[in-house]
Design an enzyme around this catalytic site. Structure first.
Site, PDB file in Angstrom:
ATOM      1  N   HIS A  11       6.048   8.619 -27.579  1.00 33.00           N
ATOM      2  CA  HIS A  11       5.087   9.499 -26.900  1.00 33.00           C
ATOM      3  C   HIS A  11       5.276  10.962 -27.339  1.00 33.00           C
ATOM      4  CE1 HIS A  11       2.519  11.091 -23.741  1.00 33.00           C
ATOM      5  NE2 HIS A  11       3.508  11.892 -23.383  1.00 33.00           N
ATOM      6  N   ASN A  64      -1.682  18.522 -20.614  1.00 27.23           N
ATOM      7  CA  ASN A  64      -2.014  17.518 -21.626  1.00 27.23           C
ATOM      8  C   ASN A  64      -2.237  18.129 -23.000  1.00 27.23           C
ATOM      9  OD1 ASN A  64      -1.938  14.949 -20.360  1.00 27.23           O
ATOM     10  ND2 ASN A  64      -3.687  15.583 -19.129  1.00 27.23           N
ATOM     11  N   GLU A  71       7.830  17.891 -25.246  1.00 27.28           N
ATOM     12  CA  GLU A  71       7.226  18.254 -23.955  1.00 27.28           C
ATOM     13  C   GLU A  71       7.761  19.602 -23.451  1.00 27.28           C
ATOM     14  OE1 GLU A  71       4.636  16.659 -22.861  1.00 27.28           O
ATOM     15  OE2 GLU A  71       4.900  14.479 -22.873  1.00 27.28           O
ATOM     16  N   LYS A 111       6.090  23.033 -14.400  1.00 33.94           N
ATOM     17  CA  LYS A 111       5.336  21.844 -13.987  1.00 33.94           C
ATOM     18  C   LYS A 111       5.109  21.848 -12.477  1.00 33.94           C
ATOM     19  CE  LYS A 111       4.184  17.177 -14.538  1.00 33.94           C
ATOM     20  NZ  LYS A 111       4.232  15.946 -15.266  1.00 33.94           N
ATOM     21  N   ARG A 114       0.820  -1.237   0.000  1.00 33.92           N
ATOM     22  CA  ARG A 114       0.000   0.000   0.000  1.00 33.92           C
ATOM     23  C   ARG A 114       0.844   1.273   0.000  1.00 33.92           C
ATOM     24  NH1 ARG A 114      -3.061  -2.954   4.033  1.00 33.92           N
ATOM     25  NH2 ARG A 114      -4.674  -4.132   2.934  1.00 33.92           N
ATOM     26  N   ARG A 173      -4.347  21.365 -13.918  1.00 32.23           N
ATOM     27  CA  ARG A 173      -3.285  20.444 -14.357  1.00 32.23           C
ATOM     28  C   ARG A 173      -3.535  19.878 -15.758  1.00 32.23           C
ATOM     29  NH1 ARG A 173       0.050  15.819 -10.974  1.00 32.23           N
ATOM     30  NH2 ARG A 173       1.215  15.089 -12.768  1.00 32.23           N
ATOM     31  N   GLU A 225      -5.345  16.969 -10.634  1.00 32.04           N
ATOM     32  CA  GLU A 225      -6.004  17.358 -11.882  1.00 32.04           C
ATOM     33  C   GLU A 225      -7.505  17.586 -11.721  1.00 32.04           C
ATOM     34  OE1 GLU A 225      -4.147  15.703 -15.431  1.00 32.04           O
ATOM     35  OE2 GLU A 225      -6.099  15.736 -16.406  1.00 32.04           O
ATOM     36  N   LYS A 230       2.300  11.417 -11.390  1.00 37.62           N
ATOM     37  CA  LYS A 230       1.382  10.576 -12.172  1.00 37.62           C
ATOM     38  C   LYS A 230       2.112   9.281 -12.490  1.00 37.62           C
ATOM     39  CE  LYS A 230      -1.809  13.640 -14.568  1.00 37.62           C
ATOM     40  NZ  LYS A 230      -2.247  14.136 -15.888  1.00 37.62           N
ATOM     41  N   HIS A 268      -1.975  15.997 -26.105  1.00 35.68           N
ATOM     42  CA  HIS A 268      -1.986  14.600 -25.672  1.00 35.68           C
ATOM     43  C   HIS A 268      -3.243  13.837 -26.083  1.00 35.68           C
ATOM     44  CE1 HIS A 268       1.465  15.965 -23.435  1.00 35.68           C
ATOM     45  NE2 HIS A 268       1.629  14.814 -22.814  1.00 35.68           N
ATOM     46  N   HIS A 279      -2.250  10.608 -27.696  1.00 37.08           N
ATOM     47  CA  HIS A 279      -2.537   9.287 -27.123  1.00 37.08           C
ATOM     48  C   HIS A 279      -3.290   8.417 -28.135  1.00 37.08           C
ATOM     49  CE1 HIS A 279      -2.207  10.617 -22.598  1.00 37.08           C
ATOM     50  NE2 HIS A 279      -1.039  10.482 -23.177  1.00 37.08           N
TER      51      HIS A 279
HETATM   52  P1  NAD Z   1      11.193   5.696 -22.560  1.00 35.33           P
HETATM   53  O1  NAD Z   1      11.108   5.546 -21.122  1.00 35.33           O
HETATM   54  O2  NAD Z   1      10.692   4.595 -23.417  1.00 35.33           O
HETATM   55  O3  NAD Z   1      12.706   6.005 -22.955  1.00 35.33           O
HETATM   56  C1  NAD Z   1      13.036   6.211 -24.292  1.00 35.33           C
HETATM   57  C2  NAD Z   1      14.161   5.282 -24.765  1.00 35.33           C
HETATM   58  O4  NAD Z   1      15.412   5.806 -24.354  1.00 35.33           O
HETATM   59  C3  NAD Z   1      14.094   3.879 -24.229  1.00 35.33           C
HETATM   60  O5  NAD Z   1      14.518   2.978 -25.213  1.00 35.33           O
HETATM   61  C4  NAD Z   1      15.101   3.916 -23.077  1.00 35.33           C
HETATM   62  O6  NAD Z   1      15.618   2.646 -22.765  1.00 35.33           O
HETATM   63  C5  NAD Z   1      16.156   4.805 -23.654  1.00 35.33           C
HETATM   64  N1  NAD Z   1      16.969   5.542 -22.691  1.00 35.33           N
HETATM   65  C6  NAD Z   1      16.560   6.124 -21.552  1.00 35.33           C
HETATM   66  N2  NAD Z   1      17.543   6.847 -21.020  1.00 35.33           N
HETATM   67  C7  NAD Z   1      18.613   6.698 -21.817  1.00 35.33           C
HETATM   68  C8  NAD Z   1      19.931   7.218 -21.797  1.00 35.33           C
HETATM   69  N3  NAD Z   1      20.323   8.101 -20.876  1.00 35.33           N
HETATM   70  N4  NAD Z   1      20.784   6.821 -22.769  1.00 35.33           N
HETATM   71  C9  NAD Z   1      20.374   5.978 -23.745  1.00 35.33           C
HETATM   72  N5  NAD Z   1      19.141   5.480 -23.848  1.00 35.33           N
HETATM   73  C10 NAD Z   1      18.266   5.855 -22.883  1.00 35.33           C
HETATM   74  O7  NAD Z   1      10.416   7.018 -23.060  1.00 35.33           O
HETATM   75  P2  NAD Z   1      10.290   8.485 -22.473  1.00 35.33           P
HETATM   76  O8  NAD Z   1      10.136   9.348 -23.647  1.00 35.33           O
HETATM   77  O9  NAD Z   1      11.347   8.783 -21.485  1.00 35.33           O
HETATM   78  O10 NAD Z   1       8.910   8.429 -21.663  1.00 35.33           O
HETATM   79  C11 NAD Z   1       7.693   8.199 -22.320  1.00 35.33           C
HETATM   80  C12 NAD Z   1       6.712   7.686 -21.315  1.00 35.33           C
HETATM   81  O11 NAD Z   1       6.491   8.681 -20.323  1.00 35.33           O
HETATM   82  C13 NAD Z   1       5.351   7.367 -21.900  1.00 35.33           C
HETATM   83  O12 NAD Z   1       4.933   6.122 -21.430  1.00 35.33           O
HETATM   84  C14 NAD Z   1       4.463   8.466 -21.385  1.00 35.33           C
HETATM   85  O13 NAD Z   1       3.140   8.061 -21.230  1.00 35.33           O
HETATM   86  C15 NAD Z   1       5.112   8.776 -20.076  1.00 35.33           C
HETATM   87  N6  NAD Z   1       4.817  10.132 -19.557  1.00 35.33           N
HETATM   88  C16 NAD Z   1       4.383  10.242 -18.293  1.00 35.33           C
HETATM   89  C17 NAD Z   1       4.155  11.482 -17.748  1.00 35.33           C
HETATM   90  C18 NAD Z   1       3.755  11.614 -16.316  1.00 35.33           C
HETATM   91  O14 NAD Z   1       3.391  12.716 -15.890  1.00 35.33           O
HETATM   92  N7  NAD Z   1       3.848  10.573 -15.527  1.00 35.33           N
HETATM   93  C19 NAD Z   1       4.363  12.627 -18.527  1.00 35.33           C
HETATM   94  C20 NAD Z   1       4.807  12.482 -19.823  1.00 35.33           C
HETATM   95  C21 NAD Z   1       5.041  11.218 -20.336  1.00 35.33           C
HETATM   96  N1  GLY Z   2       2.089  15.096 -18.166  1.00 36.25           N
HETATM   97  C1  GLY Z   2       0.820  15.519 -17.669  1.00 36.25           C
HETATM   98  C2  GLY Z   2       0.780  15.689 -16.192  1.00 36.25           C
HETATM   99  O1  GLY Z   2       1.727  15.405 -15.511  1.00 36.25           O
HETATM  100  O2  GLY Z   2      -0.214  16.102 -15.670  1.00 36.25           O
END
Ligand code: NAD
Ligand code: GLY
Length: 372
Positions: free
Chosen positions: A273, A253, A193, A235, A129, A249, A245, A151, A256, A260
């Site tokens: 993404h 998006n 972003e 942010k 939890r 917040r 949100e 998130k 997005h 999405h």
């Molecule tokens: P990712 O985590 O898939 O990373 C991108 C690629 O880069 C992967 O292949 C990873 O292994 C590689 N990588 C990472 N760091 C590296 C480094 N330093 N050197 C070499 N390779 C490296 O993608 P992302 O773009 O980081 O994240 C996208 C995800 O984030 C999506 O799932 C999206 O929904 C999520 N997201 C979440 C929020 C939130 O608020 N929680 C906000 C925006 C996006």
């Molecule tokens: N990336 C959208 C949020 O964090 O609210």
């Protein structure tokens, strides 16, 4: 709402959420410095969650930095890719936590991009939890967005990030040096972003990006530091005002809703993404223009900046028979939809965003114009 402990591009920002407040450290070489982790709660064990790409690059350095803090440090290496952001992969984290008899003080370290960060955060929210977790983002996208704000989620085949929780980390460590190894396509995806924060909140940042895009693409450390810091400031301010949100917040998006739909419609991992968000921002700006909220010059300026970052400005055709219909179907599964009505983040003049519905016919027109 937020303050820099140090002036200049590097330093510590605080995200102000009362008892859930935490620091965002920005700088070079932080990941491997044991002092970075001072101030975290004591525990017998820690688990470094990473993936098969990032772990070989950075896990040993993180482990060495943490060695003096924990009697046991375990590691989980997840498969790499958005297509693995699901229940099966999440289960691997729980398997390690349970087989290693991790207790409720165990600290999880998310070492990687947004996929690892979102899944580790969700695992931390659920295990016993709730156990503490730390974000160590290694992509630009994760440093400017996903690691901040709590998130956490996994995808469902029917919708992106549909299963998750709001759960804040104890610390975010943005080590700019890790961006040196990031593939160019991923760097560009992160820039989407960063660009996002301009139209929704800060046209000064937008103008700065227009001037410094070449430096960012060349990975100039000072330029990256500024982009990460300003993005995290915006942010942190938005999340500090609306953690779960209830309203504000949602502006984060921007792009997005279309994005999405692209990710889910193409199959997770086909479009990154950030690429979906890039094309989605152009579509949302076009929709804003058709609703009389911004002029054509603003849309052209946004499209030009996205193009200069090496990002797509057109969406893909995801259904040859009824492309707009398929987009609409996918967008109805968006978390912002209410009673089946899609709600878009639109630009209400440069630097201001709001959320509203739009007539299907207008949305269809935008999709038909923007998809190739
Ligand atoms: P990712 O985590 O898939 O990373 C991108 C690629 O880069 C992967 O292949 C990873 O292994 C590689 N990588 C990472 N760091 C590296 C480094 N330093 N050197 C070499 N390779 C490296 O993608 P992302 O773009 O980081 O994240 C996208 C995800 O984030 C999506 O799932 C999206 O929904 C999520 N997201 C979440 C929020 C939130 O608020 N929680 C906000 C925006 C996006
Ligand atoms: N990336 C959208 C949020 O964090 O609210």
């Amino acid at each position: 709402m937020t303050g820099l402990a140090q002036t200049g591009p590097v330093g510590t920002l605080t995200i102000d959420l009362g008892e859930r407040s935490y620091p965002i450290d920005i700088g070079s070489g932080l990941l491997a410095d044991p002092a970075t982790y001072d101030g975290l709660p004591g525990a017998r064990s820690a688990v470094i969650v990473s993936n098969t790409t990032v772990a070989p690059l950075y896990a040993a350095r993180l482990r060495a930095a943490l060695a003096g803090r924990y009697a046991q440090i375990h590691e989980v290496q997840l498969s790499d890719g958005e297509e693995h952001k699901n229940w099966q992969t999440l289960q691997q984290i729980f398997d390690t936590l349970l087989t290693q008899e991790c207790d409720r003080k165990t600290v999880l370290y998310a070492l990687g991009g947004g996929v690892v960060g979102d899944m580790t955060g969700f695992a931390a929210a659920c295990y016993m939890r709730g156990v503490p977790f730390v974000q160590v983002p290694t992509t630009l996208l994760a440093q400017v967005d996903s690691s901040v704000g709590g998130k956490t989620a996994i995808n469902h085949p029917l919708g992106k990030n549909m299963i998750g929780a709001f759960y804040q980390p104890r610390l975010v460590v943005c080590d700019l040096a890790t961006l040196d190894t990031l593939p160019a396509r991923e760097l560009a995806a992160g820039l989407a972003e960063v660009i996002k924060y301009g139209p929704i909140a800060d046209m000064e940042l937008f103008a700065w990006l227009e001037q410094h895009m070449d430096a960012l693409l060349a990975r100039d450390r000072a330029a990256l530091a500024h982009a990460v810091r300003r993005s995290c400031e915006i942010k942190a301010a938005v999340v500090g005002a609306d953690e779960r949100e209830a309203g504000l917040r949602a502006i984060l998006n921007f792009g997005h809703t279309f994005g999405h739909a692209i990710e889910a419609g193409m199959g997770y991992g086909v479009w990154l993404h950030g690429e979906g968000v890039a094309a989605g921002m152009v579509m949302a700006a076009e929709l804003s223009q058709r609703l009389g909220m911004v002029d054509a010059a603003f849309v052209a300026r946004l499209r030009a900046l996205i193009e200069r970052a090496g990002l797509p400005v057109h969406g893909p055709v995801i259904d040859e028979r009824d492309n707009a219909g398929r987009y609409l179907e996918l967008m109805r599964v968006d978390k912002k939809a209410e009673a089946g009505e899609i709600r878009f983040v639109l630009i209400d003049g440069p630097g201001r965003a709001l959320m509203r519905a739009a007539p299907d016919a207008l949305v269809r027109e935008v999709i038909d114009t923007c998809c190739t």
